[in-house]
Design an enzyme around this catalytic site. Structure first.
Site, short mmCIF file in Angstrom:
data_model
loop_
_atom_site.label_atom_id
_atom_site.label_comp_id
_atom_site.label_asym_id
_atom_site.label_seq_id
_atom_site.Cartn_x
_atom_site.Cartn_y
_atom_site.Cartn_z
N LYS A 5 0.84 -1.21 0.00
CA LYS A 5 0.00 0.00 0.00
C LYS A 5 0.88 1.26 0.00
CE LYS A 5 -1.86 -1.06 3.99
NZ LYS A 5 -1.11 -2.28 4.36
N ARG A 35 12.25 -4.34 5.31
CA ARG A 35 11.85 -2.97 4.97
C ARG A 35 12.69 -1.93 5.73
NH1 ARG A 35 5.78 -1.13 5.35
NH2 ARG A 35 5.91 -2.16 7.37
N ARG A 72 11.22 -0.05 11.25
CA ARG A 72 10.12 0.23 12.16
C ARG A 72 10.15 -0.75 13.33
NH1 ARG A 72 4.86 0.78 8.32
NH2 ARG A 72 3.96 -0.41 10.02
N ARG A 115 -0.02 -8.39 13.86
CA ARG A 115 -0.61 -7.46 12.88
C ARG A 115 -1.44 -8.23 11.85
NH1 ARG A 115 4.71 -4.67 11.00
NH2 ARG A 115 3.42 -3.49 9.54
P1 AP5 Z 1 4.95 -1.41 1.93
O1 AP5 Z 1 4.44 -0.78 0.67
O2 AP5 Z 1 5.79 -0.53 2.81
O3 AP5 Z 1 3.78 -2.14 2.74
P2 AP5 Z 1 2.40 -1.61 3.32
O4 AP5 Z 1 1.28 -2.35 2.65
O5 AP5 Z 1 2.35 -0.11 3.27
O6 AP5 Z 1 2.52 -2.18 4.79
P3 AP5 Z 1 2.53 -1.50 6.21
O7 AP5 Z 1 3.30 -2.45 7.09
O8 AP5 Z 1 2.99 -0.08 6.20
O9 AP5 Z 1 1.02 -1.56 6.56
P4 AP5 Z 1 0.38 -1.69 7.92
O10 AP5 Z 1 -1.03 -1.63 7.49
O11 AP5 Z 1 0.77 -2.86 8.73
O12 AP5 Z 1 1.00 -0.46 8.74
P5 AP5 Z 1 0.49 1.03 8.98
O13 AP5 Z 1 1.68 1.89 8.91
O14 AP5 Z 1 -0.69 1.35 8.14
O15 AP5 Z 1 5.82 -2.70 1.52
C1 AP5 Z 1 6.48 -3.49 2.49
C2 AP5 Z 1 7.90 -3.86 1.99
O16 AP5 Z 1 7.79 -4.67 0.82
C3 AP5 Z 1 8.74 -2.64 1.62
O17 AP5 Z 1 10.05 -2.85 2.02
C4 AP5 Z 1 8.62 -2.57 0.09
O18 AP5 Z 1 9.78 -2.02 -0.46
C5 AP5 Z 1 8.44 -4.05 -0.30
N1 AP5 Z 1 7.52 -4.21 -1.44
C6 AP5 Z 1 6.40 -3.47 -1.71
N2 AP5 Z 1 5.80 -3.92 -2.82
C7 AP5 Z 1 6.53 -4.98 -3.26
C8 AP5 Z 1 6.41 -5.88 -4.37
N3 AP5 Z 1 5.40 -5.80 -5.24
N4 AP5 Z 1 7.34 -6.86 -4.49
C9 AP5 Z 1 8.37 -6.97 -3.59
N5 AP5 Z 1 8.54 -6.14 -2.53
C10 AP5 Z 1 7.63 -5.16 -2.36
O19 AP5 Z 1 -0.03 0.94 10.49
C11 AP5 Z 1 0.84 0.74 11.58
C12 AP5 Z 1 0.05 0.64 12.88
O20 AP5 Z 1 -0.70 1.87 13.12
C13 AP5 Z 1 -1.05 -0.44 12.93
O21 AP5 Z 1 -0.52 -1.69 13.30
C14 AP5 Z 1 -2.02 0.14 13.98
O22 AP5 Z 1 -1.55 -0.07 15.28
C15 AP5 Z 1 -1.98 1.63 13.71
N6 AP5 Z 1 -3.03 2.08 12.77
C16 AP5 Z 1 -2.83 2.63 11.52
N7 AP5 Z 1 -4.01 2.92 10.94
C17 AP5 Z 1 -4.97 2.57 11.82
C18 AP5 Z 1 -6.40 2.61 11.79
N8 AP5 Z 1 -7.08 3.09 10.72
N9 AP5 Z 1 -7.08 2.16 12.88
C19 AP5 Z 1 -6.42 1.69 13.96
N10 AP5 Z 1 -5.08 1.62 14.07
C20 AP5 Z 1 -4.36 2.05 13.01
#
Ligand code: AP5
Length: 233
Positions: free
Chosen positions: A20, A134, A167, A178
């Site tokens: 994402k 990452r 992170r 997660r």
């Molecule tokens: P990347 O694109 O960084 O992954 P992502 O889908 O953005 O994953 P996140 O871990 O950021 O999502 P998340 O939902 O767990 O965390 P968030 O920050 O939202 O890709 C990952 C890696 O793979 C990278 O190194 C990239 O280079 C590589 N990659 C990407 N695409 C690739 C491909 N096609 N092929 C190969 N490699 C690839 O949330 C964090 C925390 O915040 C949550 O746990 C929660 O506690 C809180 N939080 C956030 N939003 C809310 C909400 N709405 N409600 C409640 N709590 C919330």
């Protein structure tokens, strides 16, 4: 109801590591949208040591969800900003059915509240390698991967030259939590959007460039010129 005639409104849903945060900046640049990543906002609050940051640090680092009300107010405040008036990408929100319902209410009277919900579908088994490799640039939210997308200089952001970090929630133990949270709380959000006709499922196990092209094709296949668009003007 009010007719909305410009600006794409997009929601990205997918498990941690599904890409994402990799695709959002590409979509943002291509379609001139604002990118609202709730994870980035929470990490910024933690980094700045704000009251909110203190409240959410332990929650995010353990892989649980921050309370719905906190997240809904955060999105409400940001969506209202002028830079989001021409469309937005929600990355990491809504993450529960309650958040999805409140988002609908927030978007109010418009005939079409959202244009696309993209479901980043990928098997859990592929995510460990992505998450543990990452590297992120905290200030911009840019992410790299030790193996798949290494920065030009090790541990350094390509654009600013500032250091990259890992992170605190990017380890195998917290990833398990997660993923469990995703399956229990966020998967039902896909069902919520199932009957709206705006949900598209993407194979997120493909390469990043393949996924970008898939997203462009989805947008193109449903693109409608805004009412104010006039080829003769
Ligand atoms: P990347 O694109 O960084 O992954 P992502 O889908 O953005 O994953 P996140 O871990 O950021 O999502 P998340 O939902 O767990 O965390 P968030 O920050 O939202 O890709 C990952 C890696 O793979 C990278 O190194 C990239 O280079 C590589 N990659 C990407 N695409 C690739 C491909 N096609 N092929 C190969 N490699 C690839 O949330 C964090 C925390 O915040 C949550 O746990 C929660 O506690 C809180 N939080 C956030 N939003 C809310 C909400 N709405 N409600 C409640 N709590 C919330």
């Amino acid at each position: 109801t009010k007719k909305r005639d410009e600006g794409l409104r997009i929601v990205l849903i997918g498990p941690p590591g599904s890409g994402k945060g990799t695709q959002a900046p590409i979509i943002k640049d291509e379609y001139c949208l604002c990118h609202l990543s709730t994870g980035d906002m929470l990490r910024a609050a933690i980094e700045q040591g704000t009251e909110l940051g203190k409240q959410v640090k332990a929650i995010t680092e353990s892989g649980s969800l921050v309370p719905d009300d906190t997240m809904v107010s955060m999105i409400k405040e940001n969506i209202a900003k002028p830079e989001c008036s021409k469309g937005f990408i929600l990355d990491g929100f809504p993450r529960t059915v309650v958040q999805a319902e409140k988002l609908d209410k927030m978007l109010g009277e418009d005939d079409k509240k959202l244009d696309h919900v993209l479901d980043f579908s990928i098997d859990d088994s592929l995510l460990t390698r992505r998450i543990t490799g990452r590297l992120v640039h905290l200030a911009s939210g840019r992410s790299y991967h030790k193996e798949f997308f290494p920065p030009k200089v090790p541990m350094t952001d390509d654009v600013t030259g500032e250091p990259l970090i890992q992170r605190p929630d990017d380890n195998e133990v917290v990833l398990k939590k997660r993923l469990a949270t995703f399956h229990a709380n966020t998967k039902p959000v896909l069902n919520y959007y199932k009957h709206t006709g705006i949900l598209s499922t993407i194979d997120a196990s493909q390469s990043a460039s393949f996924i970008s092209n898939t997203i462009k094709a989805i947008f193109l296949s449903t693109f409608h010129f805004p009412q104010s668009f006039n080829v003769f003007s």
